[in-house]
Design an enzyme around this catalytic site. Structure first.
Site, PDB file in Angstrom:
ATOM      1  N   CYS A   1      13.103 -11.563  -5.895  1.00 26.44           N
ATOM      2  CA  CYS A   1      13.846 -10.423  -6.467  1.00 26.44           C
ATOM      3  C   CYS A   1      13.937 -10.426  -7.981  1.00 26.44           C
ATOM      4  O   CYS A   1      14.293  -9.397  -8.570  1.00 26.44           O
ATOM      5  CB  CYS A   1      15.250 -10.357  -5.871  1.00 26.44           C
ATOM      6  SG  CYS A   1      15.247 -10.157  -4.092  1.00 26.44           S
TER       7      CYS A   1
ATOM      8  N   HIS B   1      16.660  -0.984  -4.276  1.00 31.25           N
ATOM      9  CA  HIS B   1      16.178  -2.312  -4.687  1.00 31.25           C
ATOM     10  C   HIS B   1      14.712  -2.507  -4.296  1.00 31.25           C
ATOM     11  O   HIS B   1      14.412  -3.176  -3.307  1.00 31.25           O
ATOM     12  CB  HIS B   1      17.066  -3.384  -4.044  1.00 31.25           C
ATOM     13  CG  HIS B   1      16.753  -4.789  -4.452  1.00 31.25           C
ATOM     14  ND1 HIS B   1      16.093  -5.129  -5.613  1.00 31.25           N
ATOM     15  CD2 HIS B   1      17.026  -5.988  -3.826  1.00 31.25           C
ATOM     16  CE1 HIS B   1      15.961  -6.437  -5.685  1.00 31.25           C
ATOM     17  NE2 HIS B   1      16.506  -6.978  -4.614  1.00 31.25           N
TER      18      HIS B   1
END
Lengths: 368, 106
Positions: free
Chosen positions: A80, A317
């Site tokens: 991430c 995201h």
């Protein structure tokens, strides 16, 4: 060390589109070229891509599709926080003199293989992020008395902020009560406590001081960088503190000679509502155990200082694009070009991006 | 890896470095301190319940063994668990990923 500035940026609409990763990346590059005056393909020395997608040789492919023949060309993957890792790599190439201009483009698909870290056997069968987030949440509730309402304020604030972000995945306003009554996922987390994976891309252009003025009159300088990886295993975390972020922030504040009190606007990695609270505490924006009150105060005063574009919860995201979208947002804010979501005359901004159950963090300080 | 093959036989073993005299976790064939080969032994029980939550009525938890290594698994119990409570391994296995079921020690 050469000074490094951000001189261009672009974001595409975050969506559920089933499109090839190359197409998503190319869209952001095309938009960046359209928005950056005087930029020609031959100016670019380095092209770095950022994604968890399994496609190979992406940076040379994007370079080829964009008519760029860079000196340096490679992909950066770190789950991430791939995007800020790629940004730091680009910074390093320019700061060292190996490059003068670097293009960083990140993208992800809604079905990214980066959503689950299969390697971490200590998580047993509970590998989906919802399980580590539930452990963090329960432990924070137990130690500090954090409530579901505190968590809901994070989501309500960030969803509200996303209403002014035209590239947000699903901009929609929710009340605190609606968040608290959303679908229960675990005993400690609701659906609206969670960010959602999606398809999307973002790009930024970095340049040395001597080249920056060719592209913009208002470059934003990267003045502080902190990165820390404490482990690859979630189970080594203290469940009420994010050590990787705490240490990365210390380094970033030290390098930039700033402090949390001097930060005017920040993008925080709110993969789950508990993450925003823990990060605000561990970076020194709020006292330990007090971030819930800090965030509810921001919500009640319509303060957009934290996650003005909506954060991951409000904006979506797309893993490899997230860190770059965060940098893009803080750059936009410091240039006074954030439109309806513009914060009041910010001078110093911060980006915090992390990966793999908070085991690795990047913190950047940006200044106008 | 021996960790996985032993789990398939229902045994929870942990790696220990004979030179450094420390457990290695997450499980690995070599020590991250000295790079030497580990030896495998059963984990000392009971473990300690660190934290738990539930999804769809099924409890999941994190358990710490030997004040050192932590692992996640399912939790089966008749009474409400308490943080810090002693737990034991009821069963373990490996099916693509490690699978543990813990129970509260009476």
């Amino acid at each position: 060390m050469n000074r490094v500035g951000i001189v261009g940026y672009s974001d595409t609409k975050f969506s559920s589109d089933d499109i090839p990763i190359e197409s998503s990346m190319f869209s952001a590059v095309k938009e960046l070229f359209g928005q950056t005056p005087n930029l020609a393909q031959k100016d670019i020395d380095a092209v770095l891509t950022s994604t968890n997608d399994n496609k190979k040789y992406l940076s040379p492919i994007i370079s080829e599709m964009s008519g760029i023949a860079p000196k340096i060309s490679h992909n950066v993957e770190n789950l991430c926080n791939s995007g800020t890792n790629a940004t730091v790599s680009a910074f390093s190439y320019i700061a060292s003199g190996l490059a003068d201009v670097a293009l960083v483009v990140g993208a992800e698909r809604f079905d990214s293989p980066g959503q689950v870290l299969e390697w971490d056997g200590s998580r047993g069968e509970f590998k989906h992020p919802i399980f580590w987030a539930s452990m963090f949440t329960k432990a924070h509730k137990r130690k500090f008395g954090t409530t579901d309402e505190h968590l809901a304020y994070v989501s309500a604030k960030n969803h509200r902020n996303s209403l002014d972000n035209p590239t947000a995945y699903n901009p929609k306003k929710y009340t605190v009560e609606e968040v608290m009554n959303s679908k229960r996922i675990t005993d400690d987390l609701r659906l609206l406590d969670c960010s959602r994976p999606c398809t999307g891309s973002s790009a930024i252009l970095l340049a040395s001081e001597k080249m920056a003025k060719k592209f913009t009159d208002v470059p934003v300088w990267i003045s502080g960088i902190g990165q820390k990886t404490t482990s690859a295993s979630f189970t080594k975390n203290d469940l009420t503190s994010i050590e990787s972020t705490r240490l990365a922030a210390q380094d970033a504040f030290s390098m930039s000679k700033t402090s949390p009190q001097k930060i005017d606007v920040a993008e925080i990695h709110d993969a789950f509502t508990i993450c925003e609270l823990m990060v605000l505490e561990d970076m020194g924006f709020a006292q330990k155990g007090k971030a819930g009150q800090f965030v509810s105060d921001m919500y009640n005063t319509n303060d957009k200082k934290i996650n003005p574009r909506g954060g991951l919860i409000g904006a979506g995201h797309p893993l490899g694009a997230t860190g770059i979208a965060q940098v893009s947002e803080i750059t936009r804010q410091l240039q006074g070009k954030a439109g309806k979501r513009q914060t009041e005359n910010p001078k110093i901004g911060l980006v915090q991006n992390m990966s793999a159950a908070a085991t690795s963090s990047t913190v950047l300080v940006l200044e106008s | 890896m021996i960790f996985e093959s032993e789990l398939k036989n229902g045994r929870f073993v942990v790696p220990e470095c004979p030179k450094c005299q420390k457990l290695v976790w997450p499980p690995s064939e070599s020590c991250p301190r000295c790079f030497g080969n580990v030896v495998w032994r059963t984990a000392d029980e009971p473990g300690m319940l660190v934290e738990y939550s539930a999804k769809d009525g099924r409890l999941f938890c994190m358990v710490e063994f030997e004040n050192s290594i932590r692992v996640m698994g399912a939790l089966e119990c008749d009474t409400a668990p308490v943080d810090g409570q002693k737990v034991k391994v009821l069963k373990c296995g490996f099916d693509g990923s490690p699978k543990f079921t813990f129970g509260l020690e009476k």
